[in-house]
Scaffold this active site. Structure first.
Site, short mmCIF file in Angstrom:
data_model
loop_
_atom_site.label_atom_id
_atom_site.label_comp_id
_atom_site.label_asym_id
_atom_site.label_seq_id
_atom_site.Cartn_x
_atom_site.Cartn_y
_atom_site.Cartn_z
N ASP A 173 -6.56 -2.80 3.34
CA ASP A 173 -5.48 -3.69 2.89
C ASP A 173 -5.67 -5.12 3.39
O ASP A 173 -4.85 -5.98 3.11
CB ASP A 173 -4.13 -3.17 3.38
N ASP A 199 0.86 -1.17 0.00
CA ASP A 199 0.00 0.00 0.00
C ASP A 199 0.91 1.23 0.00
O ASP A 199 2.12 1.13 0.23
CB ASP A 199 -0.88 -0.04 1.25
#
Length: 1292
Positions: free
Chosen positions: A1010, A551
């Site tokens: 995530d 991420d």
């Protein structure tokens, strides 16, 4: 804006009345007489929501940033319901005089045009799906991607709406038995724990094998060992695992019980009474106080704010720490505040996992109006900065969006353990062959001595004792005796497949985790967080990672935006020069700077710019600067929170008027811009639904907010219409440069110095990795305002094509703008990120960034963190349809790799070159294939490639037969950036790599968005950041900073892989050499299954004699120091090449094992050939000889000797002697006294010495030759380490 009504409009008839009001025989009613009179209570945040695993969260922290870069087709993405919507502000003072346009009839309850994607384009048919790929794509991947796309649909079932009767749960549930609010996250119950847990444990094939062995040993003809003793090893392993699983599930039960027994206020008989969460039903009306958690999904009916606004914290749901705004419809909020009766029905969609969309209608007093995601608050959120809120339950329990997004953490198995099963199968084959040899030999021997059997022990009919006939023998005949011999051989040779290996691996992993947790170099002092090992199954996988999926916001960056530079009216102002104060401001003007507003994070403004703002200057530059900061302060949705400055603060005295102000918003960018405006004297300190108040240079400026157009993926900008106190109306706009320059005043020549200079400044900002926005404004005439308001009200209340109409309305005012300037914001990289990424790349690890951020930002951050380099050629895939995506992929393939489609055989060459380039320290690469655009040496193919693709393109690619094209293209690139991707698309990318390669994947992130990616990867790492704990809860490992990933992989990953790889091979060798020794003995004893070793020796061999050194070496051994591994990242590639564990090493080990077993068995036979030694003495010799042999074998391979290693290795030999002395001192055992007689004989010690030397000599010679003539990188680095240590020793 998804409300069909201005927030502060009168509660009269709706602008779009229902032509045929719907009446019901029985109306649900709500009477609230004394709202807010109940005592304020505070509750703990939801414990179960803290563990919510969100599989459908869009990257809010990044999606809400400056702009959206992907272009969306009109027919498929006209209204992006997947993008979070902000509230629109309308002024209650403005009344339109223009005639109303004729409105279209309202559509049915579910008629919403805000579906983010055309459903027909997303249907995945089970029979005609085109996702069938000829490559090895797992079924799980197909199901996963189908689910991900189904989540994107609006899920509007026109023929099956959910009817919620307000405050009438009985009628709500009488036809449809909706789910109660009780939740359950545990895996077991009291009744099914034992069978279910055993079923899960016996998924390990080895456990089934040992169960079968234990069962065979219970049969009388096959009872080689004691029947009870044979069950102990398996029962021990099963019991330990069951206790661990039971404890973990007990904790889940306890969490569920605490969650379900919490209380909330539920309306009953016009009063609110406490009610347990598990008793709440759909249709109940609930009252929530500030700081309390939301028990279920509920539509807001009213709040303590007159405008119906409620502020909620969604950290437990999506990881965002910023407050979000939700609001009640003005029609219901006024009734709630007045204590009036509410009679109505909510018609909503069926439960689904999309937390960013809610489609519903409410019928109230014969009128129907729409409800959207802005009107619902979800389970797991908390009410903040709002005294109370009242809502009606629409989804409860397992049907809430939070619970639908929950998923059991998938169990992960080590890749090396999977390979170990392959070798275990080979050992099973060896075991079967040995048993067949023994059985076949037994059959031949019995056939040969068939006529003599009656005179041989164990075969004659009766057993004679002291001349008398005793008990009868059981002779079953040659066929059955042969079969029993086969089964008995399996029992004797059972440790060929070591059950102790599983226990040893668990203990070693536990020890490794202890040292990883205690590593001070992976401790983050800023967050006071240690490294966490949340999974003990995959430590060794850290040493084989090939792909890292990361991420961006909060993982690579700190998620803390800082205002760095500004270009105003063509002049650049660098705000990074920290000043102690406004040195350029003097006299009376300095008073304005030292105003009462004190920001949470102190910002020091540029002195030159402050002089421009505060000096008595006139001209275009001064006006532009004023409008510039006014736009920053007004064009946003930030919520100001004002509090008195504490007297203990700096420069604060009891008589001082300083106030502290903090900004909360969905976008960190907006917060940074508003804070910057405040630092320059334009402080936003009050916001309501209809106006804002700004302290501009010491003067309070009240501005009416007439309307707000939010960012969308087409316009790529945001605008707000403001009415000033002098009735002047302005449009303030900020957006991406790609969308802003095209809507500036046409009167500006193309070479306008302000525009040209601003563009030049923007290029400089982007090159520095800063996030840029362009700011512009214009004045509106009364006619333009009236025209816009007519269209705006029509568009904002429309149920069909709302996004298109709002976009068209915005185009009326977002044109002919005057350029004011541009901003540059830095999302500061975390410490050590560029160095960590560079080291990972040198180690041969490919780093892919999967982010919900816009494309330009992702690219600039990629440059800042050295993921992208200036010499890379960027391939950008931004497609709005399947055909367009296919064309872009084919063009990229043909343009950069192949001359034509017939050159597909060249792709592997490019791939191989890409892999080689990855291991090169320099960033530049060479041309991979002579077939690639020959003659264009400086062309794109001679440069490293970077692929940039957006989430819109992935929608078509991942669901169609284009996935293979994307895979081929992506794996040929050195860097891949995926922008604007949804969480499930992140997981889809990871799954694509897992399904098409054997490479190990690692995903790292910090937020709930995530989670799906972390769970999908082979190894999941969570960042203990500012985005909640969802990522940490779902991860296998957790740490405080991204830079720790370098040490985790290059050091601990390498050590763990090397240790576990050797551990497995050594355990195979250790048990195989023991079994082969028994095998040779059986061949020399008429193929009987008798043993020269006692049962105790066989049991203690794996449990006591040889187990401890294995565990100690598996935890403490280090082939290289951490400094060497960090200095030379390429050494990590040993894990990619599987140097510590592979089939070649296995077969070499087995050949060596065969040799050592022959030496072990035959040397004592030769040395004692002329003696009268008994079989138990020979067995005692073999026992101590095999223990010494395997321990010296282990000592030859130990790289790092410490005190505990010496104690474990040599101590195990001493312990073996001690145990043998004890066993040989027990008179009832057949080996009584053997060790005492053997110890006196020199032949005994000579035999042990010969066995050790001759048995290990071939191995020693092989290791010497291999290290001299074919040294590995690890061996070279180790020799260099030794030489450095010797040099330092002699120099000292």
């Amino acid at each position: 804006m998804s409300s069909g009504k201005p927030l502060l409009s009168q509660s009269g008839p709706l602008s779009a009345p229902q032509p045929h009001p719907i009446h019901h025989n029985r109306h649900s009613s709500l009477t609230i007489s004394s709202l807010g009179c109940l005592r304020h209570t505070t509750s703990i945040s939801s414990s179960i929501a803290d563990e919510t695993l969100d599989d459908n969260l869009y990257d809010l922290k990044e999606v809400e940033e400056d702009t959206v870069t992907t272009t969306v087709s009109r027919n498929s993405r006209e209204g992006s319901a997947f993008w979070p919507k902000r509230k629109e502000y309308r002024s209650a003072e403005l009344h339109l005089q223009c005639p109303r346009r004729k409105r279209k009839g309202l559509v049915s309850w579910g008629g919403v045009a805000d579906s983010w994607l055309d459903i027909s384009a997303l249907e995945v048919s089970g029979t005609s799906s085109r996702v069938q790929d000829n490559l090895n794509k797992s079924r799980r991947s197909e199901r996963f991607l189908q689910i991900s796309m189904q989540l994107a649909e609006s899920i509007t079932h026109h023929d099956n709406p959910r009817l919620i009767h307000i405050n009438d749960p009985i009628k709500t549930n009488e036809k449809d038995d909706f789910s109660g609010n009780e939740i359950r996250t545990s895996k077991y119950t009291f009744l099914n724990f034992l069978p279910k847990n055993l079923f899960i444990q016996f998924h390990r094939v080895a456990y089934l094998y040992f169960l079968a062995i234990a069962a065979l040993n219970q049969l009388p003809p096959l009872a080689v060992f004691g029947r009870t003793v044979s069950l102990f090893p398996l029962l021990f392993v099963l019991t330990v695992t069951a206790v661990k699983d039971g404890y973990e599930d007990w904790r889940r039960h306890r969490s569920d019980r605490n969650e379900n027994n919490r209380e909330a206020l539920v309306l009953k008989s016009d009063k609110f009474y406490p009610k347990r969460w598990k008793k709440i039903q759909a249709g109940d009306v609930i009252k929530i106080h500030s700081d309390e958690s939301i028990p279920c999904d509920m539509v807001l009916l009213g709040t303590s704010d007159p405008s119906g606004i409620a502020y909620i914290l969604t950290m437990n749901l999506d990881g965002e720490s910023n407050l979000k705004t939700r609001y009640a419809r003005q029609e219901t909020n006024n009734l709630v505040l007045e204590g009036s009766t509410i009679s109505g029905i909510v018609r909503c969609e069926q439960p689904n996992r999309n937390i960013y969309e809610f489609t519903a209608n409410m019928e109230l007093k014969g009128h129907r109006f729409s409800l959207s995601q802005s009107n619902i608050i979800l389970r797991g959120c908390q009410l903040k900065n709002t005294e109370w809120a009242v809502g009606v339950v629409v989804y409860a329990g397992q049907e809430t969006k939070a619970m639908l997004n929950s998923a059991m953490t998938p169990s992960k198995r080590s890749r090396l353990e999977t390979y170990m099963n392959r070798e275990t199968l080979w050992l099973s084959v060896f075991l079967l062959i040995m048993c067949l040899v023994v059985a076949f030999g037994m059959g031949l021997w019995l056939k040969r001595h068939e006529h003599e059997l009656d005179t041989l022990p164990y075969y004659r009919k009766s057993y004679y004792e002291k001349g008398k006939v005793g008990k009868k023998y059981k002779y079953y005949g040659i066929p059955m005796e042969t079969f029993f011999s086969f089964l008995s051989s399996i029992i004797v040779f059972q440790i060929m497949i070591p059950i102790s290996l599983y226990i040893t691996m668990e203990l070693v992993r536990l020890g490794q985790s202890y040292f990883m947790i205690g590593d001070r170099d992976m401790y983050d002092s800023s967050t006071n967080s240690k490294f966490q090992c949340r999974s003990l199954n995959i430590n060794e996988d850290l040493g084989q990672i090939r792909y890292v999926f990361s991420d961006k916001t909060g993982t690579l960056t700190e998620n803390k935006m800082e205002f760095k530079k500004a270009s105003i009216w063509g002049k650049n102002y660098d705000c990074r020069l920290s000043l102690t104060g406004p040195s350029g401001v003097e006299g009376e003007d300095a008073k304005f700077y030292k105003q009462k507003w004190r920001l949470k994070s102190e910002i020091f403004p540029n002195s030159e710019l402050m002089t421009l703002l505060y000096k008595d200057l006139y001209g275009e530059e001064k006006i532009a600067a004023h409008d510039f900061f006014l736009t920053l302060a007004a064009c946003n949705t930030v919520i100001p929170i004002v509090s008195e400055c504490p007297s203990s603060g700096l420069d604060c005295t009891p008589g001082d008027s300083h106030k502290s102000i903090e900004y909360q918003g969905e976008s960190p960018d907006e917060q940074a811009l508003v804070a910057a405006a405040s630092a320059y004297g334009y402080t936003l300190f009050e916001r309501t639904s209809g106006h804002i108040v700004i302290d501009a240079n010491g003067e309070k400026l009240r501005l009416d907010v007439l309307g707000l157009h939010e960012f969308d993926s087409v316009r790529k900008r945001m605008s707000v219409v403001i009415r000033f106190p002098n009735d002047t109306v302005k449009v303030l706009v900020k957006g991406a440069d790609t969308s802003m320059f095209s809507i500036l005043k046409q009167s500006h020549p193309s070479d306008d110095p302000v525009i040209c200079t601003t563009q030049s400044h923007l290029n400089e900002y982007s090159a520095e990795g800063l996030r840029t926005l362009v700011v512009a404004a214009r004045d509106l005439t009364d006619e333009q305002l009236a025209e816009w308001q007519c269209m705006y009200e029509d568009a904002s209340t429309s149920l069909t094509d709302r996004s298109i109409k709002l976009r068209q309305t915005a185009s009326l005012i977002e044109r002919d703008l005057t350029l004011l300037g541009a901003t540059a914001i830095e999302d500061k990289l975390q410490e050590g990120v560029p160095e960590a990424i560079e080291s990972l790349r040198q180690a041969g690890i490919k780093v892919w960034v999967l982010t919900g951020d816009k494309q330009e930002t992702a690219i600039s951050i990629g440059l800042s963190c050295r993921l992208l380099t200036t010499d890379m050629h960027q391939i950008i895939i931004n497609g709005n349809s399947e055909d367009e995506c296919k064309k872009l992929l084919c063009d990229a393939r043909d343009g950069y790799f192949l001359k034509s489609a017939s050159c597909c055989d060249q792709i592997p060459k490019r791939k191989k070159s890409a892999e080689i380039d990855y291991l090169e320290i320099p960033s530049n690469t060479k041309s991979a294939s002579p077939q690639l655009h020959a003659g264009q040496e400086d062309g794109p193919t001679s440069r490293p490639l970077a692929l940039v693709i957006d989430g819109n393109s992935l929608v078509y690619i991942l669901e169609k037969d284009l996935e293979s094209e994307l895979f081929n293209l992506a794996t040929l690139c050195r860097v891949v950036l995926c922008c604007r991707v949804a969480p499930l698309q992140k997981a889809g990318i990871v799954d694509m790599i897992k399904g098409r390669t054997d490479d190990m994947t690692l995903a790292i992130g910090d937020g709930a968005n995530d989670v799906s990616m972390i769970q999908m990867a082979d190894v999941g790492v969570g960042i203990c950041g500012q985005e909640g704990r969802q990522a940490v809860m779902a991860s296998d490992f957790a740490m405080g900073q991204f830079r720790f990933l370098k040490r985790l992989l290059l050091v601990h990953g390498h050590w763990n892989y090397q240790r576990i790889g050797y551990l497995v091979l050594y355990n195979f060798y250790r048990n195989a050499v023991f079994v082969l020794m028994l095998f040779w003995y059986i061949l020399c004893t008429a193929f009987s299954t008798t043993s020269a070793l006692t049962d105790w020796s066989s049991v203690f061999y794996s449990v006591i004699y040889t187990s401890v050194p294995t565990i100690v070496v598996g935890i403490l051994d280090k082939d290289l120091s951490h400094k060497t591994l960090l200095k030379y990242p390429k050494l990590y590639a040993a894990g990619h090449r599987q140097e510590s564990y592979n089939m070649f090493l296995f077969w070499i080990t087995m050949v060596d094992t065969l040799w050592q077993s022959l030496v072990l068995f035959y040397i004592p036979l030769f040395t004692y050939e002329e003696s009268t030694i008994d079989i138990w003495s020979m067995g005692s010799l073999w026992t101590i000889a095999v223990v010494i042999l395997v321990n010296v074998h282990l000592a030859m391979d130990i790289k790092r000797w410490v005190v505990i290693t010496h104690m474990a290795t040599w101590g195990s030999i001493i312990v073996t002697y001690g145990c043998m002395v004890v066993l040989d001192s027990i008179p009832v055992l057949p080996n009584y006294g053997t060790i005492y007689n053997l110890g006196k004989s020199p032949t005994y010690w000579l035999s042990i010495l010969l066995i050790t030397v001759i048995g290990l000599l071939p191995r020693f010679v092989f290791k010497v030759f291999h290290q001299i003539f074919w040294p590995s990188d690890i061996q070279i680095a180790r020799e260099a380490e030794i030489l450095r240590k010797r040099r330092r020793f002699f120099e000292s």
